[in-house]
Design a protein around this motif. Structure first.
Motif, short mmCIF file in Angstrom:
data_model
loop_
_atom_site.label_atom_id
_atom_site.label_comp_id
_atom_site.label_asym_id
_atom_site.label_seq_id
_atom_site.Cartn_x
_atom_site.Cartn_y
_atom_site.Cartn_z
N TYR A 1 105.43 34.83 75.46
CA TYR A 1 105.83 33.61 74.77
C TYR A 1 105.90 32.42 75.72
O TYR A 1 106.27 32.57 76.89
N GLN A 2 105.59 31.28 75.19
CA GLN A 2 105.83 29.99 75.86
C GLN A 2 105.24 29.91 77.26
O GLN A 2 105.84 29.35 78.17
N LEU A 3 104.06 30.46 77.42
CA LEU A 3 103.37 30.24 78.69
C LEU A 3 103.03 28.75 78.82
O LEU A 3 103.07 28.19 79.91
N ILE A 4 102.73 28.13 77.70
CA ILE A 4 102.44 26.69 77.70
C ILE A 4 103.63 25.97 77.06
O ILE A 4 104.09 26.34 75.99
N GLY A 5 104.09 24.95 77.74
CA GLY A 5 105.15 24.12 77.18
C GLY A 5 106.56 24.61 77.47
O GLY A 5 106.76 25.66 78.09
N ASN A 6 107.53 23.84 77.03
CA ASN A 6 108.97 24.07 77.22
C ASN A 6 109.38 23.82 78.67
O ASN A 6 110.02 22.81 78.94
N VAL A 7 109.05 24.72 79.59
CA VAL A 7 109.34 24.45 81.01
C VAL A 7 108.17 24.92 81.88
O VAL A 7 107.47 25.87 81.52
#
Lengths: 303, 453
Positions: free
Chosen positions: B330-336
């Protein structure tokens, strides 16, 4: 032997020449087909746009020392507003108004800063746009030039050397005053002194015979605050601690001012490049605090 | 305006006079009603007056903290004034349940602390019961995704979304380099505040053996807003309210490294990180299909928390489920952004012949405030100082499959447990480190070398 030739009589052109076009910035008269004002070198497209729209645009100045980030701020502001229609809607008037946004964003997307703005006023990028408040549905026309910092400095040091700077500051409704937070934090006083000179210069222009610049809103924007956490946390406190002269000037000269912190590059590195000396490279683009000062200025300009 | 000593002058700038207009209107209406003998107007004036008074009472009138002057202060939106969470009970503070022996309690505690990777080391597995082993493997399976071995293309210049005019600098054109990585596990989610809290509560910042010797002088700066050891944006050694499940940020590369060592994992290499996101498929000896984003070739702002697509702040690690990678990360791209183990290789960004003054560490993935799509691809690499504690850089951990004894499961549950549980010193020594060696053909192999206990 004579040969008859039909020569179109373009008397209408003579009629057009007979009607002068006043420059929107300095008010000097120009011919209708001039591209730039012969007196201040401001683009006459502004005057044509204003006359065709039938409204008098407001003007906001974005000024600061050389390399403080005026072009990046302005280009980024335009692009962010065009991508956030819920907050403030922006509609560029004329293709020339998009050039600044285009060149700035093209450079930033490749992790480069845009090239330095030339000193010649006829090479400056001007933005003429319609701003519409997303919630109130009020709209007004706005003119924002990207003036070269060195030209502004030249005008401050030697008044009347750049007429366009003087005339624009005299007529504008608000000022975004950009200050390099990094240079202030490093302890150099040059940035502060230049800003104080600038404040002294434009606040003494005869904007209003009764109040002068006292009642005009001024947003003091610390740029590059992404590299200075203290400034990003509390810009007013940062100014009070590290730029006392600037703080005092603002206190004494303006009734409506506010300090802001802004940053565009998430991280910036300085590296040595063969043939070009030291260059600053933004490693990624993470804009912060770009719209807030502009929004505040608009709210206070409209009061 | 306040005195020159006041920090809050900007807040005092808010116009004061409009607040009295309500009062003036009410009084004027009452007076007018009395003059023209109109009871209705007087009543309206009274209502306006009462309403104005209530409005003033409700307003946030208080003394300025700096100058003492009473003024109408705006409600501050400084995140520093957010509430801190009620201090949770860390796993190391749990009391042992009755009927559970020390060994099982320690295993449970380590699993709760996300330190299951340590338990799957060959030296430990051999002394575990089958039940406990299955429990630990299940924890690993839930928390980490397997990424198969193979080649991945790195540092390929990414100009496809850039409409750069020709008069600008020549595009940075860097040929890609092929790197081969071994099979590894990668965390499905970035490390959360709650997980990092276990490290802080267990005294991670005091265990000198977890930290590189060179960074020890800087450790006094690794404190939160209140001066306690911990990430930069925490207070009193604890994360803020409602941020339990958000990725931990405000930690430098060394803190990330220390945490990784504590849980028995390591930071992923650049190649591993990119491989988990791009999920390359080699279709021939020369051809390789490699996606730009974990979900495909085109940016989709509904699948990642980027500038303009999310709530403009960090979100929980399990949000944006549609942006999950092929392998379930999850969330490899974006968020942090996420720290990786490698140094920042500037060829992709910096001009040719440019040299950096200080070495930087590599980060990947983009964050909630990343503006450009082409800077939020799996390939894009940015850099940051190893000591920087930024608001949008977190971490995700990895571990090589060869470091774990998954195949050597205990055959049956023994009646009694004879071997001693792992000591704290053993656990620290169990951290594995990767060594990247360059081959003659220009490719790189990532091989794992385990440090013996």
């Amino acid at each position: 032997m004579t040969k008859s030739v039909i020569q179109p009589l373009e008397s209408y052109r003579l009629a057009q020449y007979a009607v002068p076009v006043p420059c929107y910035i300095c008010g000097s008269e120009n011919t209708f087909d001039s591209e730039f004002c012969a007196h201040c070198l401001a683009p006459l497209a502004l005057a044509h746009q204003a006359s065709s729209q039938g409204v008098m645009p407001r003007m906001i100045a974005v000024i600061g020392a050389s390399a403080v980030g005026k072009t990046v701020y302005l280009g980024m502001l335009m692009d962010m507003l065009s991508r956030l229609p819920d907050r403030l809607q922006i509609l560029a008037r004329g293709a020339f108004s998009i050039t600044l946004q285009q060149t700035t964003l093209s450079a930033l997307s490749r992790c480069r800063f845009p090239e330095k703005t030339p000193n010649d006023p006829d090479q400056w990028n001007w933005v003429h746009c319609q701003i519409r408040d997303g919630s109130k549905r009020e709209s007004f026309e706005l003119i924002l030039p990207d003036m070269a910092g060195e030209a502004v400095l030249q005008e401050v040091e030697h008044p009347h050397s750049y007429r366009v700077v003087r005339e624009f500051l005299r007529k504008c409704d608000g000022v975004l005053l950009l200050v390099d937070a990094l240079k202030i934090a490093e302890g150099g006083r040059g940035q502060e002194h230049f800003t104080m000179k600038l404040i002294s210069y434009f606040s003494e222009l005869e904007k209003n015979t009764k109040h002068g610049w006292q009642e005009q809103p001024v947003a003091i924007v610390f740029t590059k605050s992404d590299l200075c956490q203290e400034c990003a946390d509390d810009p007013a406190n940062f100014a009070q601690n590290h730029a006392v002269g600037l703080w005092q000037q603002c206190e004494q000269r303006f009734n409506r001012f506010r300090f802001f912190a802004t940053g565009v590059a998430g991280t910036c590195v300085s590296c040595e490049q063969r043939g070009e000396g030291r260059v600053n490279i933004p490693l990624r683009i993470e804009p912060h605090g770009i719209i807030e000062p502009f929004e505040w200025l608009l709210q206070n300009t409209l009061v | 305006m306040g005195t020159t000593k006041c920090k809050n002058t900007a807040r005092h700038n808010k116009p004061f006079w409009p607040r009295w207009i309500y009062f003036a209107t009410g009084i004027a209406a009452i007076w007018g009603g009395r003059v023209i003998a109109n009871d209705l107007l007087m009543l309206a004036g009274c209502i306006i007056l009462v309403w104005a008074f209530c409005l003033m009472i409700r307003s946030d009138r208080r003394a300025c903290s700096d100058c003492g002057k009473h003024n109408w202060l705006e409600t501050p939106d400084d995140p520093a004034e957010e509430d801190e969470a009620a201090r949770p009970l860390a796993a190391c503070e749990h009391e042992k349940a009755e009927g559970v022996d020390d060994y099982e309690a320690l295993i449970d505690q380590m699993v709760d602390q996300s330190r299951y990777a340590l338990l799957l080391r060959p030296q430990i597995v051999s002394s575990m019961t089958r039940v406990l082993f299955d429990q630990v493997v299940h924890s690993l399976d839930v928390a980490m995704a397997l990424v198969p071995d193979g080649e991945v293309l790195l540092s390929q210049s990414d100009q496809t979304s850039s409409d750069v005019p020709s008069y600008y600098d020549a595009p940075v054109d860097v040929p890609g380099r092929t790197v081969r990585v071994q099979r590894f596990f990668l965390d499905r989610y970035p490390v959360t505040n709650r997980q990092y809290y276990e490290f802080v509560a267990a005294g991670g910042y005091e265990q000198v053996t977890l930290w590189e010797e060179s960074v020890l002088p800087a450790m006094l700066d690794f404190v939160d807003r209140t001066g306690h050891a911990g990430p930069r944006y925490w207070k009193n050694g604890c994360y803020l309210k409602d941020k339990e499940n958000q990725p931990v940020v405000g930690i430098c590369w060394y803190e990330a490294l220390a945490y990784a060592g504590w849980v028995g994992k390591r930071l992923p290499t650049d190649a591993e990180w990119v491989k988990a996101g791009c999920w390359p498929v080699t279709i021939s000896t020369t051809g390789r299909f490699q996606r730009r984003y974990p979900w495909g070739e085109m940016v989709d702002r509904n699948r990642a928390n980027l500038w303009g697509s999310g709530p403009d702040k960090i979100v929980d690690v399990d949000k944006f489920e549609e942006g999950v990678s092929v392998g379930g990360v999850y969330q490899l791209i974006g968020n942090v952004w996420e720290w990786t183990n490698d140094d920042f290789r500037p060829e992709q960004i910096l001009p040719e012949n440019a040299t950096l003054d200080v070495p930087l560490k590599s980060i990947h993935g983009g964050a909630y405030d990343t503006y450009f799509d082409n800077q939020a691809t799996c390939q894009f690499q940015s850099g940051e100082s190893a000591l920087a504690r930024r608001h949008n850089i977190g971490l995700r951990l990895a571990i090589g499959v060869c470091d774990l004894a998954l195949a050597s499961a205990p055959a049956a549950a023994p009646e009694t447990q004879e071997s001693s549980p792992p000591s704290a010193a053993d656990e620290e020594n169990l951290a594995a480190k990767d060594i990247v060696t360059s081959g003659d053909d220009g490719s790189e192999d990532v091989i794992a070398e385990e440090v013996s206990v």
